[in-house]
Design an enzyme around this catalytic site. Sequence first.
Site, short mmCIF file in Angstrom:
data_model
loop_
_atom_site.label_atom_id
_atom_site.label_comp_id
_atom_site.label_asym_id
_atom_site.label_seq_id
_atom_site.Cartn_x
_atom_site.Cartn_y
_atom_site.Cartn_z
N GLY A 131 0.76 -1.23 0.00
CA GLY A 131 0.00 0.00 0.00
C GLY A 131 0.80 1.29 0.00
O GLY A 131 0.25 2.35 -0.31
N ASP A 132 2.09 1.22 0.35
CA ASP A 132 2.94 2.42 0.32
C ASP A 132 4.36 1.99 -0.05
O ASP A 132 5.33 2.37 0.60
CB ASP A 132 2.92 3.12 1.67
CG ASP A 132 3.60 4.50 1.64
OD1 ASP A 132 3.87 5.00 0.51
OD2 ASP A 132 3.88 5.05 2.71
N LEU A 133 4.47 1.21 -1.13
CA LEU A 133 5.73 0.53 -1.44
C LEU A 133 6.64 1.40 -2.30
O LEU A 133 7.06 1.01 -3.39
CB LEU A 133 5.45 -0.81 -2.11
CG LEU A 133 6.64 -1.79 -2.18
CD1 LEU A 133 7.25 -2.03 -0.82
CD2 LEU A 133 6.22 -3.09 -2.83
#
Length: 262
Positions: A161-163
Amino acid sequence: MNDFVKTGPSAPQGYFAAEAAGLTWLDEPQAVPVVTVREAGADELRLERLETVAPSADAAREFGGRLARLHDAGAPGFGWAPGDKAWFGPLEKPFEVTTDVREDFPDFWADDRLRPLADRVTRTLGADGHDTVDEAIDVIADGAFDGISGQGTEEPSRVHGDLWSGNLLWTADGGVLIDPAAHGGHRLEDLAMLSLFGAPFLDEIFEGYEAEHPMPGDWQQDLPAHLFFGLLAHVQLFGEAYVDQTIATAEAIIARADQLGF
Protein backbone atom coordinates in the site's frame (compact mmCIF):
# COMPACT_ATOMS: atom_id res chain seq x y z
CA MET A 1 17.69 -6.21 22.95
CA ASN A 2 18.86 -4.38 19.84
CA ASP A 3 15.46 -3.48 18.42
CA PHE A 4 14.29 -0.56 16.34
CA VAL A 5 11.69 1.57 18.13
CA LYS A 6 9.32 3.92 16.31
CA THR A 7 7.86 6.60 18.55
CA GLY A 8 5.53 9.48 17.86
CA PRO A 9 3.77 11.36 20.65
CA SER A 10 1.59 13.11 18.05
CA ALA A 11 0.65 9.92 16.18
CA PRO A 12 -3.13 9.31 15.97
CA GLN A 13 -4.63 6.91 18.47
CA GLY A 14 -4.38 3.40 17.06
CA TYR A 15 -1.71 4.29 14.49
CA PHE A 16 0.94 1.86 15.77
CA ALA A 17 -1.58 -0.93 16.29
CA ALA A 18 -2.70 -0.51 12.68
CA GLU A 19 0.88 -0.69 11.40
CA ALA A 20 1.56 -3.81 13.49
CA ALA A 21 -1.61 -5.45 12.17
CA GLY A 22 -0.58 -4.62 8.62
CA LEU A 23 2.88 -6.12 9.04
CA THR A 24 1.41 -9.27 10.59
CA TRP A 25 -1.11 -9.64 7.77
CA LEU A 26 1.54 -9.19 5.09
CA ASP A 27 3.69 -11.81 6.79
CA GLU A 28 0.93 -14.43 7.05
CA PRO A 29 1.41 -16.01 3.58
CA GLN A 30 5.19 -16.25 4.17
CA ALA A 31 5.63 -15.01 0.61
CA VAL A 32 8.05 -12.12 1.12
CA PRO A 33 10.17 -11.16 4.15
CA VAL A 34 8.46 -8.64 6.45
CA VAL A 35 10.06 -6.86 9.39
CA THR A 36 9.15 -8.66 12.63
CA VAL A 37 6.93 -6.90 15.16
CA ARG A 38 8.28 -7.26 18.69
CA GLU A 39 5.68 -5.19 20.51
CA ALA A 40 3.03 -2.58 19.68
CA GLY A 41 2.07 0.01 22.27
CA ALA A 42 -0.07 3.12 22.32
CA ASP A 43 2.91 5.44 21.74
CA GLU A 44 5.52 3.22 20.11
CA LEU A 45 6.16 0.24 17.89
CA ARG A 46 9.10 -2.06 18.60
CA LEU A 47 10.49 -3.90 15.56
CA GLU A 48 13.45 -6.10 14.79
CA ARG A 49 16.48 -4.10 13.69
CA LEU A 50 17.46 -4.92 10.12
CA GLU A 51 21.04 -4.96 8.85
CA THR A 52 20.98 -3.63 5.31
CA VAL A 53 23.19 -4.57 2.36
CA ALA A 54 23.51 -3.25 -1.18
CA PRO A 55 20.76 -4.55 -3.49
CA SER A 56 21.59 -6.76 -6.44
CA ALA A 57 19.87 -7.75 -9.66
CA ASP A 58 19.39 -11.32 -8.43
CA ALA A 59 17.91 -10.16 -5.13
CA ALA A 60 15.57 -7.83 -7.03
CA ARG A 61 14.31 -10.63 -9.28
CA GLU A 62 13.74 -12.84 -6.24
CA PHE A 63 11.85 -10.05 -4.50
CA GLY A 64 9.67 -9.48 -7.57
CA GLY A 65 8.60 -13.12 -7.55
CA ARG A 66 7.91 -13.02 -3.83
CA LEU A 67 5.86 -9.85 -4.20
CA ALA A 68 3.71 -11.56 -6.83
CA ARG A 69 3.09 -14.45 -4.43
CA LEU A 70 2.12 -11.98 -1.71
CA HIS A 71 -0.40 -10.31 -4.01
CA ASP A 72 -1.76 -13.68 -5.08
CA ALA A 73 -2.53 -14.48 -1.42
CA GLY A 74 -5.53 -12.17 -1.82
CA ALA A 75 -7.66 -10.04 0.50
CA PRO A 76 -11.30 -10.01 1.69
CA GLY A 77 -12.18 -7.03 -0.51
CA PHE A 78 -10.97 -3.76 -1.98
CA GLY A 79 -10.26 -1.25 0.78
CA TRP A 80 -10.32 -3.87 3.54
CA ALA A 81 -7.59 -3.31 6.12
CA PRO A 82 -6.33 -5.62 8.87
CA GLY A 83 -6.90 -2.99 11.58
CA ASP A 84 -9.97 -1.06 12.70
CA LYS A 85 -8.51 2.14 11.22
CA ALA A 86 -5.94 2.90 8.53
CA TRP A 87 -3.64 5.79 7.66
CA PHE A 88 -1.36 6.85 4.83
CA GLY A 89 1.69 9.08 5.01
CA PRO A 90 4.72 9.65 7.21
CA LEU A 91 4.65 9.24 10.98
CA GLU A 92 4.86 13.01 11.44
CA LYS A 93 1.58 13.76 9.61
CA PRO A 94 -0.40 10.74 8.39
CA PHE A 95 -3.97 11.12 7.19
CA GLU A 96 -6.74 8.60 7.79
CA VAL A 97 -8.22 6.58 4.93
CA THR A 98 -11.47 4.66 4.96
CA THR A 99 -11.52 0.91 5.54
CA ASP A 100 -14.91 0.44 3.86
CA VAL A 101 -14.93 -2.77 1.85
CA ARG A 102 -15.80 -2.60 -1.84
CA GLU A 103 -16.49 -5.43 -4.26
CA ASP A 104 -15.21 -3.46 -7.26
CA PHE A 105 -11.84 -1.77 -7.72
CA PRO A 106 -13.17 1.39 -9.46
CA ASP A 107 -15.50 2.18 -6.54
CA PHE A 108 -12.66 1.78 -4.05
CA TRP A 109 -10.00 3.64 -6.02
CA ALA A 110 -12.07 6.48 -7.46
CA ASP A 111 -14.57 7.15 -4.66
CA ASP A 112 -12.77 6.12 -1.48
CA ARG A 113 -9.18 7.10 -2.27
CA LEU A 114 -8.85 9.55 -5.16
CA ARG A 115 -11.88 11.89 -4.93
CA PRO A 116 -11.46 12.72 -1.23
CA LEU A 117 -7.81 13.66 -1.82
CA ALA A 118 -8.55 15.64 -4.97
CA ASP A 119 -11.19 17.64 -3.12
CA ARG A 120 -8.78 18.46 -0.30
CA VAL A 121 -6.09 19.79 -2.67
CA THR A 122 -8.34 21.73 -5.06
CA ARG A 123 -6.70 25.07 -4.35
CA THR A 124 -3.20 23.65 -4.68
CA LEU A 125 -3.99 22.03 -8.04
CA GLY A 126 -5.63 25.16 -9.44
CA ALA A 127 -8.90 25.21 -11.38
CA ASP A 128 -7.54 23.75 -14.63
CA GLY A 129 -5.43 21.17 -12.82
CA HIS A 130 -8.35 20.06 -10.69
CA ASP A 131 -10.54 19.66 -13.80
CA THR A 132 -7.91 17.42 -15.39
CA VAL A 133 -7.57 15.38 -12.22
CA ASP A 134 -11.36 15.01 -12.00
CA GLU A 135 -11.49 13.79 -15.61
CA ALA A 136 -8.84 11.17 -14.85
CA ILE A 137 -10.76 10.00 -11.78
CA ASP A 138 -13.92 9.73 -13.88
CA VAL A 139 -12.30 7.35 -16.39
CA ILE A 140 -11.00 5.25 -13.50
CA ALA A 141 -14.53 5.19 -12.04
CA ASP A 142 -15.80 4.03 -15.45
CA GLY A 143 -13.68 0.87 -15.12
CA ALA A 144 -10.79 1.58 -17.48
CA PHE A 145 -8.30 0.05 -15.03
CA ASP A 146 -10.44 -2.61 -13.37
CA GLY A 147 -8.23 -5.27 -14.94
CA ILE A 148 -4.78 -4.90 -16.50
CA SER A 149 -4.33 -3.49 -20.00
CA GLY A 150 -8.11 -3.59 -20.41
CA GLN A 151 -8.17 -7.35 -19.88
CA GLY A 152 -10.39 -9.11 -17.36
CA THR A 153 -11.13 -8.01 -13.82
CA GLU A 154 -8.65 -8.14 -10.96
CA GLU A 155 -9.56 -9.78 -7.67
CA PRO A 156 -8.42 -7.97 -4.49
CA SER A 157 -4.71 -8.47 -3.86
CA ARG A 158 -2.83 -8.38 -0.56
CA VAL A 159 -0.86 -5.17 -1.06
CA HIS A 160 1.69 -3.25 0.99
CA GLY A 161 0.00 0.00 0.00
CA ASP A 162 2.94 2.42 0.32
CA LEU A 163 5.73 0.53 -1.44
CA TRP A 164 8.01 3.37 -2.47
CA SER A 165 11.71 2.51 -2.51
CA GLY A 166 12.28 3.72 1.06
CA ASN A 167 9.87 1.10 2.42
CA LEU A 168 11.80 -1.76 0.84
CA LEU A 169 14.99 -2.58 2.72
CA TRP A 170 17.63 -4.89 1.28
CA THR A 171 19.19 -7.43 3.64
CA ALA A 172 21.13 -10.66 3.34
CA ASP A 173 17.71 -12.39 3.12
CA GLY A 174 16.62 -10.19 0.22
CA GLY A 175 14.06 -7.39 0.05
CA VAL A 176 12.16 -6.83 3.32
CA LEU A 177 8.93 -4.87 3.68
CA ILE A 178 8.58 -2.10 6.28
CA ASP A 179 6.12 0.76 7.01
CA PRO A 180 3.03 -0.55 5.19
CA ALA A 181 -0.39 0.93 4.56
CA ALA A 182 -1.63 -2.63 4.04
CA HIS A 183 -5.04 -3.28 2.50
CA GLY A 184 -6.92 -5.19 -0.14
CA GLY A 185 -6.12 -3.47 -3.42
CA HIS A 186 -5.05 -3.81 -7.04
CA ARG A 187 -1.71 -5.57 -7.58
CA LEU A 188 -0.46 -2.66 -9.70
CA GLU A 189 -0.62 -0.31 -6.70
CA ASP A 190 2.62 -1.71 -5.27
CA LEU A 191 4.35 -1.95 -8.63
CA ALA A 192 3.41 1.63 -9.44
CA MET A 193 4.71 2.95 -6.11
CA LEU A 194 8.02 1.16 -6.69
CA SER A 195 8.31 3.09 -9.95
CA LEU A 196 7.39 6.47 -8.46
CA PHE A 197 10.81 7.33 -7.08
CA GLY A 198 12.79 4.65 -8.87
CA ALA A 199 13.47 1.56 -6.77
CA PRO A 200 16.91 0.06 -7.47
CA PHE A 201 16.92 -2.70 -10.10
CA LEU A 202 13.28 -1.93 -10.91
CA ASP A 203 13.41 -3.75 -14.26
CA GLU A 204 14.67 -6.86 -12.50
CA ILE A 205 11.88 -6.61 -9.89
CA PHE A 206 9.38 -6.48 -12.73
CA GLU A 207 11.07 -9.44 -14.45
CA GLY A 208 10.80 -11.52 -11.31
CA TYR A 209 7.19 -10.52 -10.85
CA GLU A 210 6.21 -11.47 -14.39
CA ALA A 211 8.03 -14.80 -14.12
CA GLU A 212 5.81 -15.66 -11.14
CA HIS A 213 2.61 -13.96 -12.33
CA PRO A 214 2.49 -13.42 -16.12
CA MET A 215 1.20 -10.01 -17.24
CA PRO A 216 -0.02 -8.52 -20.55
CA GLY A 217 2.81 -7.09 -22.62
CA ASP A 218 1.82 -3.46 -22.20
CA TRP A 219 0.85 -3.60 -18.51
CA GLN A 220 3.32 -0.87 -17.49
CA GLN A 221 1.24 1.68 -19.41
CA ASP A 222 -1.42 1.23 -16.70
CA LEU A 223 0.91 2.33 -13.90
CA PRO A 224 -0.06 6.04 -13.89
CA ALA A 225 -3.59 5.13 -12.75
CA HIS A 226 -2.17 3.25 -9.79
CA LEU A 227 0.43 5.77 -8.63
CA PHE A 228 -2.18 8.55 -8.83
CA PHE A 229 -3.16 8.20 -5.17
CA GLY A 230 0.47 8.39 -4.06
CA LEU A 231 0.97 11.59 -6.06
CA LEU A 232 -2.21 13.24 -4.78
CA ALA A 233 -1.13 12.27 -1.27
CA HIS A 234 2.19 14.03 -1.86
CA VAL A 235 0.34 17.15 -2.99
CA GLN A 236 -1.63 17.11 0.26
CA LEU A 237 1.39 16.38 2.43
CA PHE A 238 4.08 18.44 0.71
CA GLY A 239 2.31 20.96 -1.49
CA GLU A 240 2.98 22.50 -4.89
CA ALA A 241 6.22 20.62 -5.64
CA TYR A 242 4.16 17.63 -6.85
CA VAL A 243 1.43 19.47 -8.75
CA ASP A 244 2.99 19.37 -12.23
CA GLN A 245 3.76 15.65 -11.96
CA THR A 246 0.25 14.95 -10.70
CA ILE A 247 -1.41 16.81 -13.57
CA ALA A 248 0.88 15.13 -16.12
CA THR A 249 -0.05 11.77 -14.61
CA ALA A 250 -3.76 12.65 -14.90
CA GLU A 251 -3.23 13.43 -18.58
CA ALA A 252 -1.45 10.08 -19.06
CA ILE A 253 -4.37 8.28 -17.38
CA ILE A 254 -6.87 9.95 -19.72
CA ALA A 255 -4.76 9.09 -22.77
CA ARG A 256 -4.35 5.47 -21.68
CA ALA A 257 -8.09 5.11 -21.03
CA ASP A 258 -8.79 6.47 -24.52
CA GLN A 259 -6.32 3.94 -25.94
CA LEU A 260 -8.21 1.18 -24.11
CA GLY A 261 -11.54 2.39 -25.51
CA PHE A 262 -12.96 4.21 -22.47
